[in-house]
Structures are given as structure tokens and as C-alpha cells.
Design an enzyme around this catalytic site. Structure first.
Site, mmCIF file in Angstrom:
data_model
loop_
_atom_site.group_PDB
_atom_site.id
_atom_site.type_symbol
_atom_site.label_atom_id
_atom_site.label_comp_id
_atom_site.label_asym_id
_atom_site.label_seq_id
_atom_site.Cartn_x
_atom_site.Cartn_y
_atom_site.Cartn_z
ATOM 1 N N ASP A 140 9.327 0.588 1.819
ATOM 2 C CA ASP A 140 9.563 1.529 0.921
ATOM 3 C C ASP A 140 10.491 0.889 -0.526
ATOM 4 O O ASP A 140 9.656 -0.480 -0.645
ATOM 5 C CB ASP A 140 11.204 2.295 1.634
ATOM 6 C CG ASP A 140 11.995 3.189 1.126
ATOM 7 O OD1 ASP A 140 11.930 3.596 0.509
ATOM 8 O OD2 ASP A 140 13.254 2.708 1.088
ATOM 9 N N ASP A 198 13.047 1.793 -2.539
ATOM 10 C CA ASP A 198 15.047 1.733 -2.834
ATOM 11 C C ASP A 198 15.321 1.488 -2.179
ATOM 12 O O ASP A 198 15.526 1.893 -1.018
ATOM 13 C CB ASP A 198 15.028 3.352 -4.072
ATOM 14 C CG ASP A 198 14.357 3.834 -4.805
ATOM 15 O OD1 ASP A 198 14.147 2.744 -5.767
ATOM 16 O OD2 ASP A 198 13.876 4.885 -4.588
#
Length: 176
Positions: free
Chosen positions: A7, A9
Site C-alpha cells: 500500500d 499511504d
């Protein structure tokens, strides 16, 4: 070939926390790369892992962020880290897009593109959506737990405090 799906953020860059929930940076100027990320990515790359970022960026669909801002952040990441690809979903939840995590469409499409066996791959994320997508795809999962004030994953292979810690588990597991 093996891959680590990441991922964006909260894994590579710091998330902006508002009322206990994570949000993406609003510009390249507000992007903060988390401590240990460069070392973690370099170590994983040297260990032979393909590094693929899988990110939901619904603020584009919501009109909060321009796609050019997201593209600028991704160009910076691709230029500074050994990341092979960044796959973004710009849709909002209501769009029911198959590539939006917690669905596994983005992971599965990248796996086809690189001929990956997903059982040999990892998904590293800081939200339940990341972990659920990884599980659906058949990956091993590593949850970076920041104690967000939101739904938590119900299962994961490992729980850690940083990408650097996750990288040591991945490399260690495959060097036994």
C-alpha cells in the site's frame, strides 16, 4: 518471480491522521517518506522481490485531489525507489470497481502481467482493505498497525510497526 505488494499511504509515506483516520498527502510538498522505507525497499529488491504499489486514491473521484498530484507523487517514488510499478484505483466505493481494495483485482492483474504465483507473494498494508485484498488474492499478509480509529483486519499472517520490520520478516522467512 516473487513480489511484495505495498500500500502507499501509511506504508511508504506517512498518512495524514485526522480524527484517528489516515488520509493521503495533498501534494508532493506534504509527502513524508517514513523512516526505514528506503532501506526496506532496497533490501527487498536486493533479495529478488518485485516491488509493486497497489493504492486506492478515491480523493480523485471525490474531487478533493487532482490526478496530476497523485501522478507527481508516483513519479517521485518511481524515480527514488526500486519500485517496478504503481497501480492506482481512482474510484470511490460507490463505483464498485474490481481493482479497489478490499477487492483483489489490481493484485490479480499485476500477477498475470508478471506471471507471479501469488502464494509466494506478500501484501503489506496499514488498513483492513489492504489485508483483505491480499488474502483474497492468495498472498501472505503483513499488517502495519498504527491503531487507527477504524475497522481492523480480522486476520493477517504478521503484524508489525513498520515496513522495515516487515521487510526483515519477508527476507528472513525466505532465507530459512
Amino acid at each position: 518471480m516473487r513480489a511484495v505488494f505495498l500500500d502507499r499511504d501509511g506504508v511508504i509515506n506517512g498518512a495524514i491522521i485526522k480524527e484517528g483516520r489516515p488520509y493521503p498527502p495533498s501534494s508532493l510538498a506534504t509527502l513524508e517518506i517514513l523512516p526505514g522505507v528506503k532501506d526496506a525497499l532496497d533490501d527487498l529488491h536486493k533479495a529478488g522481490y518485485l516491488l509493486i504499489v497497489i493504492t486506492n486514491q478515491p480523493d480523485v473521484a471525490r474531487g478533493i485531489t487532482c490526478r496530476s498530484v497523485v501522478d507527481e507523487i508516483h513519479e517521485f517514488m518511481l524515480a527514488n525507489f526500486p519500485i517496478s510499478q504503481i497501480k492506482s484505483c481512482f474510484h470511490d466505493e460507490a463505483d464498485q470497481c474490481g481493482c479497489r481494495k478490499p477487492k483483489a483485482g489490481a493484485i490479480v492483474s499485476v500477477a498475470r502481467e508478471y506471471n507471479l504465483n501469488l502464494n509466494d507473494c506478500y501484501m503489506v498494508g496499514d488498513r483492513w482493505r489492504d489485508i483483505d485484498a491480499g488474502i483474497l488474492a492468495g498472498c501472505k499478509t503483513i499488517f502495519i498497525d498504527y491503531q487507527y480509529d477504524e475497522k481492523q483486519p480480522t486476520q493477517t499472517n504478521f503484524t508489525v510497526k513498520s515496513l522495515l520490520e516487515a521487510s526483515k520478516i519477508i527476507i528472513g522467512e525466505n532465507n530459512e
